[in-house]
Design an enzyme around this catalytic site. Structure first.
Site, PDB file in Angstrom:
ATOM      1  N   ARG A  74      22.805   6.490  71.438  1.00 12.52           N
ATOM      2  CA  ARG A  74      23.247   7.505  72.286  1.00 12.52           C
ATOM      3  C   ARG A  74      23.932   8.518  71.923  1.00 12.52           C
ATOM      4  O   ARG A  74      24.679   9.178  72.369  1.00 12.52           O
ATOM      5  CB  ARG A  74      24.055   6.518  73.228  1.00 12.52           C
ATOM      6  CG  ARG A  74      23.740   5.548  74.014  1.00 12.52           C
ATOM      7  CD  ARG A  74      22.484   5.773  75.101  1.00 12.52           C
ATOM      8  NE  ARG A  74      22.124   4.792  76.057  1.00 12.52           N
ATOM      9  CZ  ARG A  74      21.480   3.759  75.772  1.00 12.52           C
ATOM     10  NH1 ARG A  74      20.627   3.711  74.752  1.00 12.52           N
ATOM     11  NH2 ARG A  74      21.161   2.839  76.762  1.00 12.52           N
ATOM     12  N   SER A  93      24.727   2.794  82.691  1.00 12.18           N
ATOM     13  CA  SER A  93      25.704   2.116  82.018  1.00 12.18           C
ATOM     14  C   SER A  93      27.128   3.080  82.094  1.00 12.18           C
ATOM     15  O   SER A  93      26.811   4.254  81.438  1.00 12.18           O
ATOM     16  CB  SER A  93      25.503   1.834  80.485  1.00 12.18           C
ATOM     17  OG  SER A  93      24.192   0.971  80.489  1.00 12.18           O
ATOM     18  N   GLU A 127      29.968   6.135  78.037  1.00 13.46           N
ATOM     19  CA  GLU A 127      28.674   6.710  77.700  1.00 13.46           C
ATOM     20  C   GLU A 127      28.374   7.879  78.695  1.00 13.46           C
ATOM     21  O   GLU A 127      27.882   8.872  78.104  1.00 13.46           O
ATOM     22  CB  GLU A 127      27.593   5.554  77.859  1.00 13.46           C
ATOM     23  CG  GLU A 127      26.182   6.306  77.512  1.00 13.46           C
ATOM     24  CD  GLU A 127      25.002   5.507  78.007  1.00 13.46           C
ATOM     25  OE1 GLU A 127      24.941   4.380  77.983  1.00 13.46           O
ATOM     26  OE2 GLU A 127      24.223   6.178  78.627  1.00 13.46           O
TER      27      GLU A 127
HETATM   28  N1  EPU Z   1      25.809  -9.414  80.934  1.00 13.64           N
HETATM   29  C1  EPU Z   1      27.128  -9.957  81.521  1.00 13.64           C
HETATM   30  N2  EPU Z   1      27.394  -9.700  82.482  1.00 13.64           N
HETATM   31  C2  EPU Z   1      26.782  -8.733  83.351  1.00 13.64           C
HETATM   32  C3  EPU Z   1      25.983  -8.120  82.868  1.00 13.64           C
HETATM   33  C4  EPU Z   1      25.132  -8.279  81.383  1.00 13.64           C
HETATM   34  O1  EPU Z   1      27.322 -10.891  80.821  1.00 13.64           O
HETATM   35  O2  EPU Z   1      27.108  -8.217  84.245  1.00 13.64           O
HETATM   36  C5  EPU Z   1      25.381  -9.875  79.427  1.00 13.64           C
HETATM   37  C6  EPU Z   1      24.013 -10.227  79.439  1.00 13.64           C
HETATM   38  O3  EPU Z   1      23.839 -11.475  79.549  1.00 13.64           O
HETATM   39  C7  EPU Z   1      23.554  -9.851  78.118  1.00 13.64           C
HETATM   40  C8  EPU Z   1      24.417  -8.675  77.886  1.00 13.64           C
HETATM   41  O4  EPU Z   1      25.573  -8.633  78.656  1.00 13.64           O
HETATM   42  O5  EPU Z   1      23.652 -10.756  77.266  1.00 13.64           O
HETATM   43  C9  EPU Z   1      23.608  -7.299  77.867  1.00 13.64           C
HETATM   44  O6  EPU Z   1      23.247  -7.025  79.169  1.00 13.64           O
HETATM   45  P1  EPU Z   1      21.998  -5.980  79.382  1.00 13.64           P
HETATM   46  O7  EPU Z   1      20.592  -6.667  78.723  1.00 13.64           O
HETATM   47  O8  EPU Z   1      21.822  -5.838  80.968  1.00 13.64           O
HETATM   48  O9  EPU Z   1      21.989  -4.601  78.690  1.00 13.64           O
HETATM   49  P2  EPU Z   1      23.397  -3.699  78.482  1.00 13.64           P
HETATM   50  O10 EPU Z   1      23.882  -3.919  77.054  1.00 13.64           O
HETATM   51  O11 EPU Z   1      24.489  -3.992  79.553  1.00 13.64           O
HETATM   52  C10 EPU Z   1      21.744  -1.861  77.504  1.00 13.64           C
HETATM   53  C11 EPU Z   1      21.980  -0.332  78.012  1.00 13.64           C
HETATM   54  C12 EPU Z   1      21.064  -0.018  79.149  1.00 13.64           C
HETATM   55  C13 EPU Z   1      19.764  -0.431  79.079  1.00 13.64           C
HETATM   56  C14 EPU Z   1      19.766  -2.106  78.757  1.00 13.64           C
HETATM   57  C15 EPU Z   1      18.260  -2.700  78.405  1.00 13.64           C
HETATM   58  C16 EPU Z   1      23.730   0.632  76.708  1.00 13.64           C
HETATM   59  C17 EPU Z   1      25.161   1.176  77.082  1.00 13.64           C
HETATM   60  N3  EPU Z   1      23.082   0.247  77.852  1.00 13.64           N
HETATM   61  O12 EPU Z   1      22.679  -2.184  78.674  1.00 13.64           O
HETATM   62  O13 EPU Z   1      21.091   1.331  79.391  1.00 13.64           O
HETATM   63  O14 EPU Z   1      18.966  -0.402  80.187  1.00 13.64           O
HETATM   64  O15 EPU Z   1      20.450  -2.081  77.584  1.00 13.64           O
HETATM   65  O16 EPU Z   1      18.077  -2.175  77.105  1.00 13.64           O
HETATM   66  O17 EPU Z   1      23.413   0.690  75.745  1.00 13.64           O
HETATM   67  C18 EPU Z   1      21.941   3.251  80.248  1.00 13.64           C
HETATM   68  O18 EPU Z   1      22.449   3.538  79.366  1.00 13.64           O
HETATM   69  O19 EPU Z   1      22.510   3.990  81.159  1.00 13.64           O
HETATM   70  C19 EPU Z   1      21.410   1.926  80.518  1.00 13.64           C
HETATM   71  C20 EPU Z   1      21.412   1.379  81.849  1.00 13.64           C
END
Ligand code: EPU
Length: 338
Positions: A164, A236, A332
């Site tokens: 990012r 995010s 972010e």
């Molecule tokens: N999780 C929780 N609680 C929640 C949501 C998620 O415990 O309410 C846990 C999930 O179980 C998982 C982990 O957190 O183990 C990661 O969650 P998720 O796969 O939803 O991805 P993220 O890390 O929260 C990132 C990006 C997203 C992108 C997704 C999929 C960042 C800041 N965010 O989210 O990007 O869509 O991965 O690749 O890197 C964005 O940048 O706006 C965005 C949505």
């Protein structure tokens, strides 16, 4: 070319914040942009260039000029047996571009389906999802220097991309307007299915192909992320923190179920969503701001929230994550004004 004064930015940011810009200008070509910049003394300072406003939080009115690109076009500018090079206008919607690529059978951006925003901002922000980042497919970034109106082409390596991050958000912040982005896509290739539940989701489809990967990514995103047309949000809100291995080791002892991803330099990336969720924030509402009930990393406008309402909530969340885990979260989303 269009200029508006005292312009409401409500429709220009997905958080749905009713802030105003002293001036707002939109241009449709590189020449129009250069013309605008040659007469820039007539425009109030400072300048802010936005895309679709899907990664912004207006904390106050903007006492300057907001620029927006309406440069369109998705053109093939090079082709080999295996790959195709596309030049895309900064004002194209990112997902329209992905949709064209998938339809034409070009591989590389299908995992980035349904990300809100425009192509120019995608190259600034290095958007990413499901194991792919924009930097993986960007060849060059074409830009115009705001101060001089001169054109400049940045090769991928010049952009210094990381998670990012790019020079357009870092040392060159505010200095260039991106006009076009060149992407190199493959005519065939392996799919990247290892992130999260993408592979599981794909089991619902008869075969793994570009269309179905796009459908699966869209289904996962729609199930978890609020539609900004219905509920104001900017995806995010925080970045996933990257911590040294020893910090991770200590946390892991206390929280053995904490998910993690490998990061550069032997560090570990932790999901901010999980940390926030563990602090009990998921689904909570504070005044007119809240935390989404299906993804704790997404802050939402529950209706009529101001930028400050969202900032206050984000500060409370940061405090609890710091207290419970000793980890500082970094937004972010870009805060404007305040
Ligand atoms: N999780 C929780 N609680 C929640 C949501 C998620 O415990 O309410 C846990 C999930 O179980 C998982 C982990 O957190 O183990 C990661 O969650 P998720 O796969 O939803 O991805 P993220 O890390 O929260 C990132 C990006 C997203 C992108 C997704 C999929 C960042 C800041 N965010 O989210 O990007 O869509 O991965 O690749 O890197 C964005 O940048 O706006 C965005 C949505």
């Amino acid at each position: 070319m269009e200029r508006h004064n005292h312009y409401s930015l409500l429709a220009r940011n997905t958080f749905g914040i009713d802030a105003r810009a002293e001036a707002f200008v939109e241009y449709g070509t590189v020449e129009e942009l250069r013309q605008l910049l040659s007469g820039k003394e007539a425009l109030p300072l400072p300048f802010l260039h936005i895309g679709a406003g899907s990664n912004l939080l207006f904390v106050s009115d903007f006492e300057g000029t907001v620029f927006h690109s309406a440069i369109k076009g998705i053109d093939v500018v090079g082709e080999t047996e295996d790959s195709v090079c596309l030049r895309v206008g900064a004002g194209e919607l990112w997902d329209d571009f992905v949709s064209v690529c998938v339809r034409r059978g070009w591989h590389g951006v299908e995992n980035l389906s349904l990300i809100p925003g425009e192509v120019g901002a995608a190259a600034v922000q290095n958007i990413g999802a499901y194991g792919v980042e924009a930097k993986d497919v960007i060849g060059k970034v074409h830009a115009v220097e705001i101060r001089t109106g001169r054109r400049k082409v940045f090769l991928n390596r010049d952009c210094r991309y990381s998670y990012r991050q790019s020079i357009f958000k870092g040392e060159q912040k505010g200095k260039y307007a991106v006009t076009h982005v060149d992407f190199t896509l493959q005519k065939a290739g392996a799919f990247r299915l290892d992130y999260g539940n993408l592979r599981d989701e794909l089991r619902k489809y008869p075969e793994v192909n570009l269309e179905n990967v796009r459908r699966a990514v869209i289904a996962i995103r729609e199930a978890k992320l609020p539609d900004p047309k219905v509920t104001g949000n900017a995806g995010s809100f925080f970045m996933n923190p990257v911590v040294p291995a020893d910090v991770y080791g200590r946390l892991r002892q206390e929280y053995p179920d904490m998910p993690c991803y490998p990061a550069d330099g032997g560090c570990v990336k932790l999901p901010a969503a999980w940390l926030i969720d563990r602090c009990g924030w998921k689904g909570k509402t504070v005044g007119r701001a809240g935390v989404h009930d299906r993804q704790a990393l997404v802050l939402v406008n529950r209706g009529g929230a101001s930028g400050r309402d969202i900032v206050r909530l984000s500060e409370e969340i940061c405090r609890s994550v710091q207290e419970k885990f000793g980890i500082g979260l970094r937004p972010e989303v870009n805060f404007i004004g305040g």
